[in-house]
Write a protein that holds these residues in place. Structure first.
Motif, short mmCIF file in Angstrom:
data_model
loop_
_atom_site.label_atom_id
_atom_site.label_comp_id
_atom_site.label_asym_id
_atom_site.label_seq_id
_atom_site.Cartn_x
_atom_site.Cartn_y
_atom_site.Cartn_z
N PRO A 11 0.81 -1.21 0.00
CA PRO A 11 0.00 0.00 0.00
C PRO A 11 0.85 1.27 0.00
CG PRO A 11 -0.91 -1.60 1.52
CD PRO A 11 0.39 -2.16 1.05
N LYS A 12 2.01 1.23 0.69
CA LYS A 12 2.88 2.41 0.72
C LYS A 12 3.44 2.69 -0.68
CE LYS A 12 6.87 4.42 3.12
NZ LYS A 12 7.48 4.92 1.89
N THR A 13 3.82 1.61 -1.38
CA THR A 13 4.33 1.78 -2.75
C THR A 13 3.24 2.33 -3.65
OG1 THR A 13 5.82 -0.09 -2.43
CG2 THR A 13 5.41 0.62 -4.69
N ARG A 14 2.01 1.83 -3.46
CA ARG A 14 0.88 2.31 -4.24
C ARG A 14 0.68 3.81 -4.00
NH1 ARG A 14 -3.87 -0.03 -6.32
NH2 ARG A 14 -3.26 -2.06 -5.47
N LEU A 15 0.76 4.23 -2.74
CA LEU A 15 0.60 5.63 -2.39
C LEU A 15 1.69 6.47 -3.01
CD1 LEU A 15 -0.98 7.75 -0.79
CD2 LEU A 15 0.45 7.23 1.20
N ASP A 16 2.92 5.97 -2.96
CA ASP A 16 4.04 6.70 -3.55
C ASP A 16 3.85 6.89 -5.05
OD1 ASP A 16 5.23 6.87 -1.10
OD2 ASP A 16 6.58 5.15 -1.41
N ASP A 17 3.36 5.85 -5.71
CA ASP A 17 3.11 5.94 -7.15
C ASP A 17 2.06 6.99 -7.45
OD1 ASP A 17 4.96 4.03 -7.66
OD2 ASP A 17 3.52 2.37 -7.94
N ASP A 18 1.01 7.02 -6.62
CA ASP A 18 -0.05 8.01 -6.83
C ASP A 18 0.47 9.43 -6.66
OD1 ASP A 18 -1.80 6.01 -7.34
OD2 ASP A 18 -2.72 6.00 -5.33
N ARG A 52 -4.17 3.40 -13.78
CA ARG A 52 -4.83 3.09 -12.51
C ARG A 52 -4.57 1.63 -12.16
NH1 ARG A 52 -11.26 3.09 -10.69
NH2 ARG A 52 -10.79 3.31 -8.45
N ARG A 53 -4.16 1.39 -10.93
CA ARG A 53 -3.87 0.04 -10.49
C ARG A 53 -5.14 -0.77 -10.29
NH1 ARG A 53 1.34 -1.68 -11.26
NH2 ARG A 53 2.76 0.08 -10.94
N ARG A 54 -5.04 -2.07 -10.50
CA ARG A 54 -6.16 -2.96 -10.25
C ARG A 54 -6.44 -3.02 -8.74
NH1 ARG A 54 -7.84 -6.13 -14.47
NH2 ARG A 54 -6.50 -6.18 -16.31
N PRO A 55 -7.62 -3.52 -8.35
CA PRO A 55 -7.90 -3.70 -6.92
C PRO A 55 -6.79 -4.49 -6.24
CG PRO A 55 -9.90 -4.03 -8.19
CD PRO A 55 -8.77 -3.87 -9.19
N THR A 56 -6.57 -4.20 -4.98
CA THR A 56 -5.45 -4.79 -4.23
C THR A 56 -5.40 -6.30 -4.31
OG1 THR A 56 -5.62 -2.95 -2.67
CG2 THR A 56 -4.30 -4.84 -2.00
N LYS A 86 -1.79 -4.68 -16.77
CA LYS A 86 -1.73 -4.66 -15.32
C LYS A 86 -2.50 -3.48 -14.75
CE LYS A 86 2.72 -2.16 -15.18
NZ LYS A 86 4.13 -2.27 -14.82
N PHE A 87 -2.95 -2.59 -15.63
CA PHE A 87 -3.73 -1.44 -15.18
C PHE A 87 -5.22 -1.72 -15.31
CE2 PHE A 87 0.29 0.59 -16.76
CZ PHE A 87 0.81 0.83 -15.51
N SER A 88 -6.01 -0.92 -14.62
CA SER A 88 -7.41 -1.26 -14.40
C SER A 88 -8.42 -0.44 -15.21
CB SER A 88 -7.73 -1.09 -12.90
OG SER A 88 -9.06 -1.42 -12.62
N PHE A 89 -8.07 0.78 -15.56
CA PHE A 89 -9.05 1.68 -16.19
C PHE A 89 -8.72 1.93 -17.65
CE2 PHE A 89 -10.73 5.75 -17.47
CZ PHE A 89 -11.99 5.80 -16.90
N PRO A 90 -9.68 1.62 -18.56
CA PRO A 90 -11.00 1.03 -18.34
C PRO A 90 -10.93 -0.49 -18.45
CG PRO A 90 -10.80 1.67 -20.62
CD PRO A 90 -9.48 2.03 -19.96
N SER A 91 -12.04 -1.15 -18.22
CA SER A 91 -12.10 -2.61 -18.34
C SER A 91 -12.18 -2.99 -19.82
CB SER A 91 -13.32 -3.16 -17.60
OG SER A 91 -13.56 -4.51 -17.97
N GLY A 92 -11.16 -3.68 -20.31
CA GLY A 92 -11.17 -4.13 -21.70
C GLY A 92 -12.22 -5.19 -21.94
N HIS A 93 -12.49 -6.03 -20.93
CA HIS A 93 -13.53 -7.04 -21.09
C HIS A 93 -14.90 -6.38 -21.26
CE1 HIS A 93 -10.51 -9.94 -19.81
NE2 HIS A 93 -11.36 -10.92 -20.05
N LEU A 113 -14.99 -10.74 -9.41
CA LEU A 113 -13.64 -11.28 -9.33
C LEU A 113 -12.64 -10.26 -8.78
CD1 LEU A 113 -13.29 -13.22 -12.73
CD2 LEU A 113 -13.30 -14.22 -10.43
N TYR A 114 -13.13 -9.04 -8.50
CA TYR A 114 -12.28 -7.93 -8.07
C TYR A 114 -11.16 -7.65 -9.08
CZ TYR A 114 -14.31 -7.12 -3.47
OH TYR A 114 -15.15 -6.78 -2.45
N ARG A 115 -11.48 -7.82 -10.36
CA ARG A 115 -10.52 -7.46 -11.40
C ARG A 115 -10.54 -5.95 -11.64
NH1 ARG A 115 -8.71 -12.04 -10.78
NH2 ARG A 115 -8.73 -13.69 -12.37
#
Length: 218
Positions: A3-10, A105-109, A121-128, A167-169
């Motif tokens: 989570p700290k790395t995620r925050l740093d990236d943001d 944007r990162r995928r759900p944790t 590996k990114f989440s936005f938008p959903s390609g599916h 699936l929290y994808r």
């Protein structure tokens, strides 16, 4: 990801405070929505089939499967539909890749350990979601199939979108944006729709069976 790395990236991406609040709200609402939906037996049952839905709308599966179908079902009357759908699938992959690379944007944790490469590996938008809704509109609007297949198409496309959440994808905004992108792609393809002459030329150019000197000319 830590989570700290995620925050740093943001922080490195200098996300505006308003967007940060929106993303935080999206994360929280996604968790609440999924927890609520899983209280119902029908949706717990759907979760069992989510992996199948994931594969059924995967970009590689559709591209490879559609190319195989075009090759096997060599039907000149279907060239326009086949080529235009392939064109749309390629556009979808390009648009999703560009937007994901831009938003990052990162995928759900829970999916940080999911195998993915490049922009996937990114989440936005959903390609599916974008692919499912594009395919839905293609076969109900751009090149309509028999109306008896419309209900399964609607059920499949909405189930694919919902499965991305179960699936929290993805988060809710990812799936919503993906569905909207699919609609935009269908409208764009309607504008850029390739005519029969162009589609026949493309098929003749890529198939040895139709080029001068090929088996048809023997």
């Amino acid at each position: 990801m830590d989570p700290k790395t995620r925050l740093d990236d943001d922080e490195k991406r200098n996300i505006p405070p308003t967007i940060k609040k929106l993303l935080a709200w999206d994360v929280e609402m996604t968790k609440k929505f999924v927890s609520f939906m899983l209280n119902f037996v029908a949706f717990r049952s759907l979760k069992v089939h989510c992996k199948f839905l994931e594969y059924s709308c995967h970009g590689i599966v559709w591209l490879a499967g559609w190319m195989a179908y075009i090759w096997i079902a060599d039907n000149r009357e279907s060239y326009q539909m086949q080529v235009n759908l392939m064109f749309g699938l390629i556009l979808d992959i390009i648009f999703v890749a560009i937007i994901k690379a831009a938003t990052r944007r990162r995928r759900p944790t829970l999916n940080d350990e999911m195998f993915s490469i490049g922009v996937d590996k990114f989440s936005f938008p959903s390609g599916h979601a974008s692919r499912a809704f594009f395919i839905l509109l293609f076969f109900t609007w751009l090149s309509p199939v028999t109306i008896f297949l419309w209900s399964p198409l609607f059920a499949w496309s909405f189930s694919v979108g919902l499965s991305r959440l179960l699936l929290y994808r993805h988060h809710i905004l990812d799936v919503t944006a993906g569905a909207l992108l699919g609609v935009i792609e269908a409208v764009l393809l309607w504008i850029l729709w390739l005519g029969p002459g162009t589609c026949n030329w493309i098929m003749n150019a890529v198939s040895e069976d139709h080029v001068p000197g090929g088996p048809e000319d023997v």
